[in-house]
Write a protein that holds these residues in place. Structure first.
Motif, short mmCIF file in Angstrom:
data_model
loop_
_atom_site.label_atom_id
_atom_site.label_comp_id
_atom_site.label_asym_id
_atom_site.label_seq_id
_atom_site.Cartn_x
_atom_site.Cartn_y
_atom_site.Cartn_z
N GLU A 243 0.62 -0.92 0.27
CA GLU A 243 -0.20 -0.19 -0.23
C GLU A 243 0.31 1.09 0.24
N ASN A 244 1.88 0.84 0.80
CA ASN A 244 2.81 2.59 0.62
C ASN A 244 3.57 2.37 -0.81
N ALA A 245 3.64 1.56 -1.13
CA ALA A 245 4.21 1.87 -2.64
C ALA A 245 3.75 1.96 -3.24
N SER A 246 2.27 2.32 -3.05
CA SER A 246 1.92 2.66 -4.20
C SER A 246 1.12 4.37 -3.55
N PHE A 247 1.28 4.35 -2.75
CA PHE A 247 0.54 5.70 -1.53
C PHE A 247 2.26 6.90 -1.52
N MET A 248 3.03 6.37 -1.62
CA MET A 248 4.52 7.29 -2.49
C MET A 248 4.45 8.56 -3.18
N PRO A 249 3.99 7.26 -4.16
CA PRO A 249 4.40 7.90 -5.55
C PRO A 249 3.03 8.99 -5.86
N TRP A 250 1.78 7.98 -5.17
CA TRP A 250 0.59 9.41 -5.06
C TRP A 250 0.92 11.07 -4.53
N LEU A 251 1.33 10.35 -3.63
CA LEU A 251 1.77 12.23 -2.53
C LEU A 251 2.73 12.60 -3.44
N LEU A 252 3.86 11.58 -4.33
CA LEU A 252 5.23 12.96 -5.35
C LEU A 252 3.99 13.21 -6.29
N GLY A 253 2.85 12.81 -6.41
CA GLY A 253 1.66 13.07 -7.88
C GLY A 253 1.31 13.84 -8.14
N THR A 254 0.40 14.38 -5.93
CA THR A 254 0.19 15.17 -5.76
C THR A 254 0.34 16.61 -6.26
N ALA A 255 2.40 16.53 -5.05
CA ALA A 255 2.87 17.44 -5.41
C ALA A 255 3.34 18.60 -6.84
N LEU A 256 3.78 17.07 -8.09
CA LEU A 256 3.45 16.76 -9.09
C LEU A 256 2.50 18.18 -10.23
N VAL A 257 0.80 17.66 -9.50
CA VAL A 257 0.31 17.91 -10.42
C VAL A 257 0.43 19.92 -10.01
N HIS A 258 0.39 19.81 -8.99
CA HIS A 258 -0.25 21.29 -8.33
C HIS A 258 1.60 22.38 -8.77
N SER A 259 2.31 21.47 -8.77
CA SER A 259 3.46 22.39 -9.06
C SER A 259 3.27 22.86 -10.68
N LEU A 260 2.80 21.84 -11.72
CA LEU A 260 2.84 22.30 -12.89
C LEU A 260 1.94 23.49 -12.75
N ILE A 261 0.60 23.05 -12.47
CA ILE A 261 0.42 24.75 -12.42
C ILE A 261 1.03 26.02 -12.61
#
Lengths: 643, 177
Positions: A243-261
C-alpha cells in the motif's frame, strides 16, 4: 500454439523497442517520423498480441504453459480467469509493458514540426524504459515458459484475489505507475535538448501526469475497497508495504500536479518539477519491485526471487543514475531567482508540495526502517500503523488547512488583510456546519473534531468560491479581479473533503464487537439489535460456504436488513476466506464477519459499526472525476499548442 | 552551494539503492525471526503426555543431549509435509525430539502418529496453547533447537522442508559441538 505466438511477439516487441531507440537519434524530420511510426505501432501491436495470447491461454486453461498451470484452475469463473492474467508476477509484467507501449503511442501522437527534437528525445527515453522491462520479462519472468510434463489441471489460485475490485485494481495502478514514465521521459528530454528551443515541456507533461495521477488514485481506492470487503478486518488501509508503495508515488504525483500549474502561470518551480517527475517514476518502480524481490515481505507478495530484485535494481540504478546526474548538471538552467510570497496561490502550492514531500519521506522511512535496523543491528522490528498514523496525520492537517484557502488566493499578490476578510465567511460557514454535525452526533474527540472541521472548511471554501464565480459570470464583471477556477479543481477538492470526512468518521467512531454467537442469540451495537437467525451451507462456483443469516433491527424494532456473511472453503487450494456482509447507507456501514465455530460452541462473529465509510469511496470517485475533467482540458490545450 | 543541492538527489538515491543491493546479495531469509528466547533457558512448565500417563517437567527433562522441540497439530498442513523430515532426523541422526501437540484433538493426534510414525520421544499436550505462549509460538509448525544445558539456541518458524533440511542439520551440528 497461441503461447508460441505470444512468446514470438514478445521478442518482436523487443526488436521494435530497440529500433525505436536507434531511430530516435536521427535528425531528419521526415525519416524520424516515418521510422518511428513503424516502431511505435509495431511495438503497440506486438505487445497487444502478446498480452491477449496469454489471456487466451488463461481462458482456455492451457496447462502446457507454466504460468497458467501455476496460477489457474478449470473451476475458476471466467472473470477471474481473465483477471488471473495479471494476478501473478509474470502476467503483470506483460500488462505493465502493454501500458508502457500505449503511453508510448500517445507520446508519438504529439509529433509536429516544432517539437521534433523534444519528442524524439522523449521517445528515445521511453524506448530505454521499454527495453529494460522487456528484457526483464523475457530473461527472468517469461510468462510463456512451457511445462515439461503435462497436467490435466492447474495448481489453483489465491481465493483472496477472487474479487471484482481486485480484478481491476492492478490495471488501474499500472496505468498510474507507468504514466509517470511519460513524465520521467519528458523531464529527461527537457534537460537534454538545447534550452534555446523554448519548448513548453511542462504543457506536454501535465496531461500525462494528470492521467497517471487519476488512475493511481482510482487504483488505490479499489485496493482499499478490496481490503475492506475481502479481508474482513473492518478497515480499509493497513500501511502494508505494498500500500505504501502505491501511496508514495501518489503523494509525489499530487505535488507534481500542483506545481505544474504554478509553472504554467508563473514560470517558477521548473527545476523542482523536473526533479519531482523523475522521482515519481523511480519511486513507482522501486516500490513495486521492492515488494516482489522479497526484501520486504507483505501480504500481497507474489514472487520471492532475489535475482529478479537484482536485475530490476540495476535497471533502476541506471535510469536513476542517468536522469539524476543529468539533473545535477542541467537543472541550473531551469532555476530562477524569482521568489514569491507565502500568501499567494503559488505560495500555498509550495506549502502543499513541501508537506507532500515530508509525508512521502516519512512513509518511505517507516517502510524501509525495519531494513535499516536489520543491517546495522541484529534485531528485526516491524513498523506499523501507530507510527504511520501519528506521523502523517499531524503533518497532513496544515496541508488541508492551506488547501482550503489556497484556491482563493491570487497569483503573485500578497494581500494578507484581503485574504482574511475573504475567508471570513468560509470560516464562519465551516464552524456553523461543524456545530450542527456535532449537535446531531453528540460525540466529541479532539482528532475527530479536527478532521470534521477541516473537511467542512474545504467544503465551505469550495461552496463560496463557486457562488462568487457564478455571480461574476452573471454580471460579466472584469474577470481579472477574481481568479478563475477550473471545474476539475473544484470537483477534486470537494472529493478530498469528502474523503477526509469518511476517513475521520470511520477511524474515530468505529465500533467493534467480537463475540461467540449460537443460532438465535442476540446482540447489539450502536442502537442496532442483531439476531443470528440461522446458518446454512451454500455452494459457489469453486467453493462451499457456511452462510450465516443475521437480521438487523433498529431501536424501534423495525427490521432494517438481513446480513449474510460467508465463510468460504476452496477445495482446490485447501484454504478458506471470509466474506463480510455489509449494509451501507450514507451515515454508516454495518459490517458482519462470520468466523470459526461449530453448532455446539457457537460461531465467532465480528460486528463493526463504521460511520461514514461510503464517503471515502464517493470522495475518491470525485477526485478521479475532477482529475478527468482537468486532464481533458489539458489535452485540449496541448492540441491548440501544436497547431 | 546551489550546485551542492542539485547533486544531493543522486547521492541520496545511490545510498538508498546501496542498502537494497546489500540486502538482496546477503543470504537472508525474511521469514526467519529471532526470538527473545534465543540463548535463554527453556521455560519452566509442566505438561501432560499424549501417549503415557505421566507428567513432563521442564527444564528437568532437557539435560545431557541436544533436543528439538517441535510444535505441531493434525490440522496443520505444513506439519504433515514436515513429518517425514522429523522422522529422518530421529531415525538417521537419533535426535531426541519433543513434540508439542498444539490446540489439537488428542484422539486425532494418536491416530495421526500411528499412521505416519512417531518421531517424538515425548508428545506433550497443549490444548489451550499455554505452552505456545510460553515459547512465543505464533504459527505452526515451529521448531526450537535446545542444547545439552537446556538453553534455546535456534528457532525455525515454518516447516523443515527438502530445501532447508541440510541447513537445519548444520544448525543442529553447530549446537551439538
Amino acid at each position: 500454439m497461441v503461447s508460441s505466438l505470444g512468446n514470438f511477439t514478445l521478442w518482436l516487441s523487443l526488436l521494435f523497442a530497440i529500433f525505436q531507440f536507434v531511430i530516435s537519434h536521427k535528425k531528419n524530420f521526415y525519416s524520424v517520423l516515418q521510422f518511428n511510426k513503424i516502431a511505435v505501432n509495431g511495438l503497440l501491436f506486438c505487445s497487444l498480441v502478446s498480452f491477449f495470447s496469454l489471456m487466451y491461454c488463461h481462458i482456455v486453461s492451457d496447462f502446457s504453459v507454466v504460468n497458467v498451470f501455476q496460477n489457474s484452475h478449470t473451476t475458476k469463473p471466467l472473470l477471474y480467469k481473465v483477471s488471473g492474467v495479471w494476478g501473478n508476477h509474470e502476467g503483470s509484467m506483460l500488462l505493465w509493458i502493454l501500458v508502457l507501449t500505449i503511453f508510448n503511442y500517445f507520446i508519438f501522437k504529439l509529433y509536429n514540426q516544432k517539437n521534433i527534437i523534444f519528442i524524439s528525445k522523449t521517445l528515445e527515453t521511453q524506448a530505454i524504459i521499454t527495453i529494460g522491462f522487456l528484457l526483464f520479462t523475457i530473461l527472468t519472468s517469461n510468462p510463456f515458459d512451457r511445462m515439461i510434463t503435462s497436467h490435466t489441471n492447474g495448481l489453483g489460485f489465491n481465493p483472496l484475489l477472487q474479487d471484482p475490485a481486485l480484478a481491476i485494481h492492478p490495471p488501474l495502478l499500472y496505468i498510474g505507475y507507468v504514466g509517470f514514465s511519460a513524465a520521467f521521459s519528458f523531464s529527461v528530454a527537457a534537460m537534454s535538448i538545447n534550452i534555446e528551443e523554448k519548448i513548453p515541456w511542462h504543457s506536454y507533461m501535465k496531461p500525462f501526469v494528470l492521467a497517471a495521477w487519476i488512475f493511481l488514485s482510482a487504483g488505490i481506492a479499489f485496493g482499499s475497497i478490496w481490503a475492506y470487503y475481502e479481508l474482513g478486518w473492518g478497515g480499509w488501509w493497513f500501511w502494508d508495504p505494498v500500500e505504501n508503495a502505491s501511496f508514495m508515488p501518489w503523494l509525489l504525483g499530487t505535488a507534481l500536479v500542483h506545481s505544474l500549474i504554478t509553472i504554467e502561470k508563473r514560470k517558477s518551480l521548473q527545476s523542482w518539477v523536473l526533479l519531482l517527475s523523475i522521482l515519481s517514476f523511480l519511486l513507482s518502480v522501486i516500490g513495486t519491485f521492492l515488494v516482489r524481490s522479497g526484501i520486504l515481505t507483505s501480504v500481497h507478495t507474489f514472487a520471492l526471487d532475489p535475482t529478479r530484485g537484482i536485475y530490476i535494481l540495476t535497471f533502476v540504478a541506471l535510469l536513476g543514475g542517468y536522469s539524476l546526474i543529468l539533473y545535477g548538471l542541467k537543472s541550473k538552467n531551469f532555476l530562477n531567482r524569482y521568489y514569491f510570497s507565502f500568501f499567494s496561490r503559488e505560495g500555498s502550492i509550495l506549502v502543499n508540495n513541501i508537506i507532500m514531500i515530508v509525508v512521502c519521506a516519512s512513509v518511505f522511512l517507516g517502510t524501509i526502517y525495519p531494513l535499516l535496523v536489520e543491517i546495522f543491528s541484529n534485531n528485526k522490528i516491524s513498523v506499523g500503523e501507530p507510527y504511520f498514523n501519528s506521523v502523517t496525520i499531524p503533518i497532513m492537517m496544515p496541508a488541508i488547512l492551506v488547501m482550503g484557502m489556497g484556491p482563493m488566493l491570487s497569483w503573485g499578490k500578497a494581500d494578507v488583510i484581503g485574504i482574511l476578510t475573504k475567508s471570513l465567511p468560509s470560516i464562519l460557514l465551516a464552524v456553523v456546519i461543524s456545530c450542527i454535525f456535532f449537535w446531531i452526533y453528540r460525540s466529541y474527540n479532539m482528532l475527530g473534531l479536527a478532521g470534521i472541521v477541516l473537511a467542512f472548511w474545504i467544503m465551505s471554501n469550495i461552496l463560496l468560491t463557486t457562488v462568487r464565480q457564478l455571480i461574476v459570470k452573471n454580471k460579466e464583471f472584469n474577470q481579472e479581479i477574481i481568479p478563475k477556477y477550473s471545474s476539475g479543481m473544484i470537483i477534486a477538492h470537494l472529493g478530498v473533503a469528502l474523503l477526509i470526512l469518511g476517513i475521520t468518521g470511520s477511524s474515530i467512531w468505529q465500533k467493534e464487537k467480537i463475540i461467540r454467537m449460537k443460532v438465535n442469540d442476540e446482540t447489539s451495537i450502536h442502537n442496532y439489535n442483531i439476531v443470528f437467525k440461522e446458518i446454512s451451507e451454500v455452494t459457489g462456483p469453486n467453493y462451499v460456504a457456511l452462510q450465516g443469516n443475521f437480521w438487523v433491527y433498529n431501536n424501534k424494532k423495525n427490521i432494517i436488513t438481513k446480513l449474510k456473511p460467508e465463510n468460504r472453503f476452496y477445495h482446490v487450494t485447501n484454504n478458506s476466506t471470509t466474506e463480510a456482509s455489509i449494509h451501507t447507507n450514507l451515515a454508516r456501514d454495518l459490517y458482519v464477519v462470520l468466523g470459526n465455530g461449530d453448532v455446539n460452541e457457537g460461531w465467532i462473529v465480528r460486528i463493526y459499526y463504521n460511520p461514514l465509510v461510503v464517503w471515502i469511496w464517493i470522495g475518491a470517485f470525485a477526485i478521479f472525476l475532477g482529475g478527468l475533467f482537468s486532464m481533458k482540458n489539458n489535452f485540449q490545450k496541448l492540441k491548440r499548442l501544436s497547431i | 552551494m546551489k550546485k551542492g543541492i542539485l547533486i544531493s538527489p543522486i547521492i541520496l538515491f545511490f545510498l538508498i539503492l546501496l542498502v537494497f543491493f546489500y540486502l538482496l546479495i546477503i543470504d537472508r531469509n525474511p521469514s526467519e525471526l529471532p526470538s527473545m528466547l534465543i540463548n535463554k533457558k527453556v521455560p519452566t512448565f509442566e505438561a501432560e503426555l499424549l501417549l503415557e500417563d505421566k507428567i513432563f517437567i521442564s527444564p528437568g527433562e532437557f539435560r545431557n543431549e541436544t533436543t528439538l522441540v517441535n510444535f505441531f497439530a493434525t490440522w496443520c498442513k505444513p506439519c504433515f509435509d514436515e513429518h517425514p523430515y522429523l522422522k529422518k532426523l530421529s531415525d538417521e541422526r537419533g535426535l531426541k525430539i519433543i513434540g508439542i501437540n498444539y490446540k489439537d484433538d488428542s484422539k486425532r493426534a494418536v491416530k495421526w502418529l500411528e499412521k505416519l510414525g512417531n518421531p517424538y520421544s515425548n508428545v506433550l499436550l497443549d490444548p489451550n496453547a499455554r505452552l505456545g505462549i510460553d515459547w512465543g509460538v505464533y504459527g505452526l509448525p515451529e521448531t526450537f533447537i535446545v542444547n545439552s544445558d537446556g538453553v534455546i539456541k535456534y528457532r525455525l518458524v515454518g516447516p523443515i522442508t527438502k530445501k532447508n533440511y541440510d541447513a537445519f542439520v548444520l544448525k543442529v551440528k553447530e549446537v551439538e559441538k
